[in-house]
Enzyme design. Structure first.
Site, PDB file in Angstrom:
ATOM      1  N   ILE A   1      40.077  46.179  55.187  1.00 31.06           N
ATOM      2  CA  ILE A   1      41.129  45.170  55.010  1.00 31.06           C
ATOM      3  C   ILE A   1      41.438  44.957  53.521  1.00 31.06           C
ATOM      4  O   ILE A   1      40.560  44.552  52.753  1.00 31.06           O
ATOM      5  CB  ILE A   1      40.711  43.830  55.649  1.00 31.06           C
ATOM      6  CG1 ILE A   1      40.581  43.992  57.168  1.00 31.06           C
ATOM      7  CG2 ILE A   1      41.720  42.732  55.319  1.00 31.06           C
ATOM      8  CD1 ILE A   1      40.024  42.787  57.866  1.00 31.06           C
TER       9      ILE A   1
ATOM     10  N   ASN B   1      36.117  44.146  47.679  1.00 33.73           N
ATOM     11  CA  ASN B   1      37.548  43.905  47.904  1.00 33.73           C
ATOM     12  C   ASN B   1      38.071  42.726  47.099  1.00 33.73           C
ATOM     13  O   ASN B   1      39.214  42.722  46.627  1.00 33.73           O
ATOM     14  CB  ASN B   1      37.809  43.679  49.396  1.00 33.73           C
ATOM     15  CG  ASN B   1      37.778  44.992  50.176  1.00 33.73           C
ATOM     16  OD1 ASN B   1      37.532  46.046  49.618  1.00 33.73           O
ATOM     17  ND2 ASN B   1      38.019  44.904  51.476  1.00 33.73           N
TER      18      ASN B   1
ATOM     19  N   ASP C   1      83.628  45.089  35.107  1.00 37.92           N
ATOM     20  CA  ASP C   1      84.808  44.658  34.364  1.00 37.92           C
ATOM     21  C   ASP C   1      84.721  45.195  32.941  1.00 37.92           C
ATOM     22  O   ASP C   1      83.620  45.391  32.407  1.00 37.92           O
ATOM     23  CB  ASP C   1      84.881  43.125  34.311  1.00 37.92           C
ATOM     24  CG  ASP C   1      85.346  42.522  35.627  1.00 37.92           C
ATOM     25  OD1 ASP C   1      86.218  43.130  36.265  1.00 37.92           O
ATOM     26  OD2 ASP C   1      84.834  41.467  36.000  1.00 37.92           O
TER      27      ASP C   1
ATOM     28  N   GLU D   1      42.552  42.582  51.211  1.00 38.01           N
ATOM     29  CA  GLU D   1      42.799  41.137  51.248  1.00 38.01           C
ATOM     30  C   GLU D   1      43.979  40.691  50.376  1.00 38.01           C
ATOM     31  O   GLU D   1      44.642  39.708  50.663  1.00 38.01           O
ATOM     32  CB  GLU D   1      41.539  40.375  50.802  1.00 38.01           C
ATOM     33  CG  GLU D   1      40.442  40.329  51.842  1.00 38.01           C
ATOM     34  CD  GLU D   1      39.567  41.584  51.811  1.00 38.01           C
ATOM     35  OE1 GLU D   1      38.660  41.685  52.637  1.00 38.01           O
ATOM     36  OE2 GLU D   1      39.828  42.452  50.969  1.00 38.01           O
TER      37      GLU D   1
ATOM     38  N   VAL E   1      35.634  44.830  57.246  1.00 32.95           N
ATOM     39  CA  VAL E   1      35.758  44.237  55.917  1.00 32.95           C
ATOM     40  C   VAL E   1      36.170  45.295  54.896  1.00 32.95           C
ATOM     41  O   VAL E   1      36.971  45.050  54.002  1.00 32.95           O
ATOM     42  CB  VAL E   1      34.436  43.554  55.511  1.00 32.95           C
ATOM     43  CG1 VAL E   1      34.494  43.079  54.061  1.00 32.95           C
ATOM     44  CG2 VAL E   1      34.141  42.396  56.425  1.00 32.95           C
ATOM     45  N   ALA E   2      35.608  46.509  55.038  1.00 36.29           N
ATOM     46  CA  ALA E   2      35.913  47.594  54.092  1.00 36.29           C
ATOM     47  C   ALA E   2      37.373  47.998  54.161  1.00 36.29           C
ATOM     48  O   ALA E   2      37.981  48.382  53.166  1.00 36.29           O
ATOM     49  CB  ALA E   2      35.025  48.799  54.395  1.00 36.29           C
TER      50      ALA E   2
END
Length: 873
Positions: free
Chosen positions: A283, A706, A327, A285, A280-281
């Site tokens: 990733i 997170n 141009d 999210e 979990v730490a």
């Protein structure tokens, strides 16, 4: 074949004749209600629910789901519920942003939708193509996309590319049998045009017979529907990074599980939950939706700066542009042509000295009015700016163009094209016809046989030619555009290319198109950004160089070449000198492809502007095709990646700056996400390696960290406004990784500093092992607040004082919201139970705030020192 094909030939012919002045607006509104909008129904889009389900396909999300299942299996219901809740919340957030991005692109698509020139109530008006109705009379000109199926009423050598319908690229010449014949051959497609094709030459009046799904292209609409949008290069790069990160996370989790189990073999469940916390730490999210959100924000900002981005991937490429081929007319200049001087009967007159009593002078002005397709309705003008200037000049002299056009009606014409560089029309003068031509002097001068004076017409002499060329050089060296007017008597009304010879020279008209006042500054900004500005024009070389010098494009040692010279050298020779050429004059659109290729083969990323139908291949070839929104043809707009709604060169430079800013914001957001997660990983690894220490966080705490510190500040960083100093850097390479060596070094150092102060807080709460729950609470609070503060570190390379604390209000809002939510978790009993936090004293809260702020304080001091001494990463 359309709504009118079931009518008799006589009925169709009668309706065509009666429609010469177009529909009334009232009738058009009635038909719009009856037949619906002129639009092709696209394939059914993915439902919101399906988009929601797709959020769970991400490998990192799958790891989180596995973590939730493990938590549930080992009776950690709270952890499982929170993990699932966070996953669902992120899925909802991703779905909302995805839908918003689609709506954003749809709105941009509507901004760049084709415009039709329609005769309503006897006047030509411009309106969105989807408002065209059956029975409308549409003016279709070279460069227009055909907006509906229709039958040609009046035809002026129109040629059409119908490859969108037939798959064949061969040009189809059209006829107008409805005028020439008493009865219409129903089914004869040579006097029909079809929606989706485009006009490559000439023009015509077309009466619409079918719109929308009733058109031929509507019957095969499934072939026209666009496929789903492809992922950008950056998104693919980040997806690959996510996959690699997932593998690394799994390896680290296994390692953490083994280390923790070795420390205490009696508690395999604790070791497994420790590994879950680790996953979990690690990733991030918010990573999956971050790129799309920031790019969508960037495209909306560009609209405010008059640039419509048609595809998100163009935003990335803009930041890499190193050459802009532009141009001259309308992009670098104002495209507000004004007649300055004329030359006729061997004399030069300023615009205030013109005398219409002179035979040659009056003939010169009249030709400019008659060989002219522009119209003026009050203060509104429709047509080429050069032709509009000729009409305005005639009006200034008291000439009513409508009266002259009625007295000397056009009976046939050869339209202007970029290869011939001239336009001719045959006009009825009562008992005979005259051929009137306007065009470039270098094209017409070999065709001149006679010279008009106020006393009559005589043979042209070498002295006349020398004088004409001398006057032309005088005009062009002053930056004026010069048009040559010529005339001849003919005994027939249907003219061909063979008739364009043995002319009577009438005179020259010199017009000024002043440089845009902001273009010079934009060229300087581009040069500062390491971007080379190249001028491409169909004008005379001397005129082009004069304007280029004024703008700062042409400098000492630069070269200016013509299309004729370009034709004489090979691609290999062009590549050898391409970096020395600043001006291309008298070039055709076909030359642009060679110019783009030469720069690309030299390793450059090229932006190319264009407005004509023949510019489409070069716009496709360029890395960024830029079409003119005002003067550009619909074909050019369709082929481009970006449309300028103001036809302004400075807008291209602003778009490049915005593109660089979008990339910087994405990189800063990614740096923020990864450095914060690195800090959590280091803390978890440290406690796993040191005997006696308990886990610093549980899975639900890390999910909270997170959720708050990834989503809010990361998006706030993505909202950072563009800074002018972005143009102080050279263009980045398209091959450059978003996580380059310097970025990875910053991530590691900043993650370590946050982890260090988080461990200080952990040990303060630990107090010799007496209060492990307090240690966890203090570590959790410290890393959360530290990462909220860390958002200010990742706003850019400059320190926060230089950037301005309040210059990005979204970062302030993210900080406040994050603190409020954290304090709810720390002090509200219900949430304290869910997140396993314990009561903390005011002194402990003070330590948490101080330790949380220190990482940002250290990074900011380093940035101040680095920027003050000019140190580079």
């Amino acid at each position: 074949m359309g709504q009118f094909f079931n009518k008799s030939c006589d009925e169709v012919f009668s309706e065509l004749k009666s429609s010469a002045n177009g529909l009334s607006q009232k009738e058009a509104n009635f038909r719009l209600d009856k037949f619906g909008k002129n639009a092709i129904l696209e394939s059914k889009e993915k439902s919101t629910f399906l988009i929601f389900l797709e959020q769970f396909k991400d490998l990192l999300v799958i790891i989180l789901i596995i973590a939730a299942v493990i938590s549930l299996f080992f009776d950690s219901l709270e952890s499982a519920v929170v993990i699932i809740a966070v996953i669902i919340f992120n899925a909802i957030l991703g779905t909302v942003q995805n839908v918003k991005a689609k709506k954003s692109l749809k709105s941009l698509k509507s901004l760049s939708a084709p415009i039709a020139k329609v005769i309503r109530d006897g006047k030509i008006v411009k309106l969105p193509a989807d408002l065209v109705v059956p029975g409308d009379v549409v003016v279709q000109e070279s460069g227009d996309i055909v907006v509906a199926d229709g039958r040609i009423i009046e035809n002026y050598m129109m040629q059409v590319n119908e490859s969108a319908l037939t798959g064949e690229s061969e040009i189809v010449k059209k006829t107008s049998d409805v005028i020439m014949k008493e009865r219409i051959p129903i089914g004869d497609k040579t006097n029909m045009v079809f929606s989706g094709s485009f006009v490559t030459y000439g023009h015509a009046l077309v009466m619409v017979t079918a719109t929308g799904m009733n058109t031929e292209i509507g019957k095969i609409a499934t072939l026209m529907n666009k496929t789903g949008s492809k992922k950008t290069t950056l998104q693919i790069s980040l997806d690959n990074f996510s996959k690699k990160l997932a593998m690394i996370i799994m390896i680290i989790c296994i390692l953490v599980f083994l280390l923790h189990w070795i420390k205490d073999t009696s508690k395999p469940f604790d070791a497994l939950m420790f590994a879950v916390a680790m996953a979990v730490a690690a990733i991030p999210e918010a990573l999956s939706s971050l790129v799309t959100i920031v790019q969508a924000i960037g495209t909306q900002r560009m609209v405010k700066h008059n640039a419509i981005i048609k595809e998100l991937k163009a935003v990335e490429t803009l930041g890499c542009v190193s050459v802009i081929c532009s141009d001259k007319t309308g992009t670098l200049t104002q495209n507000k042509m004004t007649v300055q001087s004329i030359y006729c009967d061997g004399k030069i007159f300023s615009d205030d000295e013109v005398n219409l009593d002179d035979y040659a002078t009056k003939s010169l002005i009249n030709i400019g009015v008659l060989v002219n397709d522009s119209t003026l309705n009050g203060h509104d003008s429709i047509g080429d700016p050069t032709e509009v200037a000729l009409i305005e000049f005639a009006r200034k002299l008291g000439i009513d163009e409508n009266i002259i056009r009625q007295d000397t009606p056009r009976v046939s014409e050869i339209p202007f094209d970029s290869d011939r560089k001239m336009m001719s029309s045959a006009n009825d003068v009562g008992d005979s016809f005259v051929l009137l031509t306007k065009g470039a002097l270098d094209v017409l001068i070999p065709r001149l046989s006679y010279f008009m004076t106020n006393d009559g017409i005589r043979n042209i002499t070498k002295e006349d030619v020398d004088q004409i060329l001398k006057v032309n050089e005088k005009f062009t060296s002053s930056g004026l555009r010069v048009l040559c007017m010529a005339i001849k008597n003919i005994d027939h009304k249907d003219i061909t290319l063979e008739d364009e010879d043995n002319y009577v020279f009438v005179g020259l008209i010199a017009m000024v198109d002043p440089p845009r006042y902001e273009a010079k500054r934009a060229v300087e900004d581009a040069k500062r950004a390491g971007i080379r500005s190249i001028m491409i024009t169909g004008d005379h070389k001397i005129t082009a160089v004069a304007i280029a010098k004024q703008l700062g494009i042409f400098g000492e040692g630069d070269l200016a070449i013509t299309g004729e010279y370009l034709d004489s050298i090979s691609d290999y020779d062009l590549r050898k000198i391409v970096d020395k050429i600043s001006v291309y004059a008298r070039v055709s659109p076909e030359h642009k492809i060679r110019i783009v290729s030469a720069w690309q083969e030299s390793g450059h990323v090229v932006a190319m502007t264009g407005d004509g139908v023949n510019d489409a291949p070069a716009l496709k070839k360029a890395d960024i095709g830029v079409a003119m929104g005002i003067t550009g043809t619909e074909v050019a707009k369709d082929a481009s990646d970006m449309i300028l709604t103001d036809d302004n060169y400075s807008t291209i430079v602003k778009a490049v700056e915005n593109g660089r800013n979008v990339y910087e914001n994405i990189r800063n957001s990614v740096r923020f996400l990864i450095s914060g997660n690195t800090a959590a990983i280091l803390v978890v690894l440290y406690t796993a390696l040191i005997p006696g220490l308990t886990a610093p966080f549980i899975a639900v705490q890390l999910l909270f960290i997170n959720l708050i510190t990834d989503s809010l500040p990361a998006l706030a960083i993505g909202m950072e406004k563009s800074r002018h100093d972005l143009l102080n850097k050279p263009p980045r390479s398209v091959k450059e990784s978003i996580l380059n060596k310097n970025t990875l070094k910053e991530i590691g150092v900043q993650g370590f500093i946050i982890a260090l102060f988080t461990m200080f807080a952990y040990y303060l709460g630990w107090n010799g092992g007496n209060f492990p729950e307090l240690a966890m609470t203090m570590a959790f609070a410290t890393i959360t607040i530290a990462r909220l503060f860390h958002g200010f570190n990742c706003r850019g390379e400059k320190d926060i004082v230089t950037l301005g604390v309040f210059s990005n209000i979204y970062c302030i809002i993210a900080l406040i919201l994050g603190l409020v939510l954290l304090f709810v978790v720390l002090f509200v009993p219900f949430f304290m139970n869910i997140f396993d936090t314990v009561n903390i004293s005011w002194a402990e809260l003070g330590w948490i705030l101080v330790l949380s702020f220190f990482p940002t304080f250290i990074v900011q001091i380093y940035k101040m020192i680095k920027n003050s001494i000019g140190l580079k990463n």
